[in-house]
Write a protein that holds these residues in place. Structure first.
Motif, short mmCIF file in Angstrom:
data_model
loop_
_atom_site.label_atom_id
_atom_site.label_comp_id
_atom_site.label_asym_id
_atom_site.label_seq_id
_atom_site.Cartn_x
_atom_site.Cartn_y
_atom_site.Cartn_z
N ALA A 43 52.21 119.76 -45.36
CA ALA A 43 52.14 118.45 -46.01
C ALA A 43 53.40 118.13 -46.79
O ALA A 43 54.10 119.03 -47.27
N THR A 44 53.68 116.84 -46.93
CA THR A 44 54.77 116.41 -47.79
C THR A 44 54.33 116.52 -49.24
O THR A 44 53.14 116.63 -49.55
N SER A 45 55.29 116.46 -50.14
CA SER A 45 54.99 116.54 -51.56
C SER A 45 54.10 115.38 -51.99
O SER A 45 53.20 115.55 -52.80
N ALA A 46 54.33 114.21 -51.41
CA ALA A 46 53.53 113.03 -51.78
C ALA A 46 52.07 113.22 -51.41
O ALA A 46 51.17 112.92 -52.21
N LEU A 47 51.81 113.73 -50.21
CA LEU A 47 50.42 113.93 -49.78
C LEU A 47 49.76 115.04 -50.60
O LEU A 47 48.60 114.94 -50.99
N LEU A 48 50.51 116.09 -50.88
CA LEU A 48 49.96 117.19 -51.66
C LEU A 48 49.56 116.72 -53.06
O LEU A 48 48.53 117.11 -53.59
N THR A 49 50.37 115.84 -53.64
CA THR A 49 50.06 115.30 -54.96
C THR A 49 48.75 114.53 -54.93
O THR A 49 47.92 114.63 -55.84
N GLN A 50 48.54 113.75 -53.87
CA GLN A 50 47.29 112.99 -53.73
C GLN A 50 46.09 113.92 -53.66
O GLN A 50 45.03 113.65 -54.24
N GLU A 51 46.23 115.01 -52.94
CA GLU A 51 45.10 115.91 -52.71
C GLU A 51 44.81 116.85 -53.87
O GLU A 51 43.73 117.43 -53.94
N GLN A 52 45.75 117.00 -54.79
CA GLN A 52 45.53 117.92 -55.91
C GLN A 52 44.39 117.48 -56.82
O GLN A 52 43.80 118.30 -57.51
N GLY A 53 44.08 116.19 -56.80
CA GLY A 53 42.98 115.71 -57.63
C GLY A 53 41.63 115.77 -56.95
O GLY A 53 40.61 115.46 -57.57
N ALA A 54 41.59 116.17 -55.67
CA ALA A 54 40.34 116.17 -54.92
C ALA A 54 39.45 117.32 -55.36
O ALA A 54 39.90 118.46 -55.47
N ARG A 55 38.21 117.04 -55.62
CA ARG A 55 37.23 118.06 -55.98
C ARG A 55 35.91 117.75 -55.28
O ARG A 55 35.49 116.59 -55.22
N PRO A 56 35.23 118.76 -54.78
CA PRO A 56 33.94 118.52 -54.14
C PRO A 56 32.89 118.20 -55.19
O PRO A 56 32.93 118.75 -56.30
N PRO A 57 31.92 117.33 -54.87
CA PRO A 57 30.83 117.08 -55.83
C PRO A 57 30.12 118.39 -56.15
O PRO A 57 29.86 119.20 -55.28
N SER A 58 29.82 118.60 -57.42
CA SER A 58 29.25 119.87 -57.87
C SER A 58 27.96 120.23 -57.14
O SER A 58 27.76 121.38 -56.73
N ALA A 59 27.07 119.25 -56.97
CA ALA A 59 25.79 119.53 -56.32
C ALA A 59 25.98 119.96 -54.88
O ALA A 59 25.34 120.91 -54.40
N GLU A 60 26.85 119.27 -54.17
CA GLU A 60 27.09 119.60 -52.77
C GLU A 60 27.75 120.97 -52.63
O GLU A 60 27.42 121.76 -51.73
N TRP A 61 28.68 121.26 -53.52
CA TRP A 61 29.36 122.55 -53.43
C TRP A 61 28.42 123.69 -53.80
O TRP A 61 28.46 124.76 -53.20
N SER A 62 27.53 123.47 -54.75
CA SER A 62 26.55 124.48 -55.10
C SER A 62 25.63 124.77 -53.92
O SER A 62 25.29 125.94 -53.65
N ARG A 63 25.25 123.72 -53.21
CA ARG A 63 24.41 123.91 -52.02
C ARG A 63 25.14 124.73 -50.97
O ARG A 63 24.58 125.64 -50.36
N ALA A 64 26.44 124.42 -50.77
CA ALA A 64 27.23 125.15 -49.78
C ALA A 64 27.35 126.62 -50.17
O ALA A 64 27.27 127.51 -49.31
#
Length: 204
Positions: free
Chosen positions: A113-134
């Motif tokens: 990834a480019t630095s610009a795309l990586l910066t966008q994705e750094q804020g991504a977090r899975p919803p807590s409930a969904e991740w707990s289920r996983a």
């Protein structure tokens, strides 16, 4: 239908019909990537050019290794836009709920990834409930058989920029067994920096 706890910034649709690519959009992305000059921007541009060339700057190297896990990412040749796109999609959509952290996706896509795309994705977090289920289900999602190709209706690629479609299979493994389903078609824009290809952004 499987619902991934990892959700990108914009909704991905199923395989679309034939796309009508906008030359205006293509030129706008090219301008953002600094490709309108038909030269690869320098790694350390002058201050006045920083904004225009930020998108084609490769992401910085990781300060630590990503956590060990069950996800497998295919090797890719940086000189091949199709191979980079395929590895990126596997890295982006695969996850291991047993060992992944909130930053695992970012570290997986970093080499592609480019630095610009990586910066966008750094804020991504899975919803807590969904991740707990996983996590409770010991869920492993692995993208397999990725295939990148160019849409004939897209503008012609050049040495500095291209757009690709990527298809694949999503295999979900839990304590209850394994199932597979098609991965919705991904549309990626890639830019070239010093002979190596990097994913710059998702496109609809």
């Amino acid at each position: 239908m499987f619902s991934s706890p990892w959700s990108p910034g914009q909704t991905r649709q199923g395989r679309p019909g034939r796309r009508v690519w906008s030359v205006t959009v293509f030129m706008a992305v090219a301008a953002l990537s600094g490709c309108h000059t038909h030269t690869v921007p320098p790694p350390n541009p002058a201050p006045s050019a920083t904004t225009a060339t930020a998108a084609v700057t490769p992401s910085p190297k990781p300060t630590s290794a990503p956590p060990e896990g069950r996800v497998r990412i295919p090797a890719s040749d940086p000189d091949s836009a199709t191979e980079v796109a395929e590895s990126f999609v596997v890295a982006y959509w695969s996850y291991d709920a047993r060992s992944d952290t909130a930053d695992s996706r970012t570290e997986r896509i970093r080499p592609y990834a480019t630095s610009a795309l990586l910066t966008q994705e750094q804020g991504a977090r899975p919803p807590s409930a969904e991740w707990s289920r996983a996590q409770e289900n010991d869920e492993l999602v692995q993208i397999t058989e990725p295939r990148a190709y160019r849409d004939p209706s897209a503008p012609e690629p050049n040495d500095l920029m291209t757009m690709l479609l990527i298809e694949g299979t999503r295999t979900i493994t839990t304590g209850d067994g394994e199932r597979s389903e098609p991965l919705p078609t991904q549309v990626l824009s890639l830019v070239n920096h010093d002979g190596a290809w990097y994913v710059n952004e998702f496109l609809r």
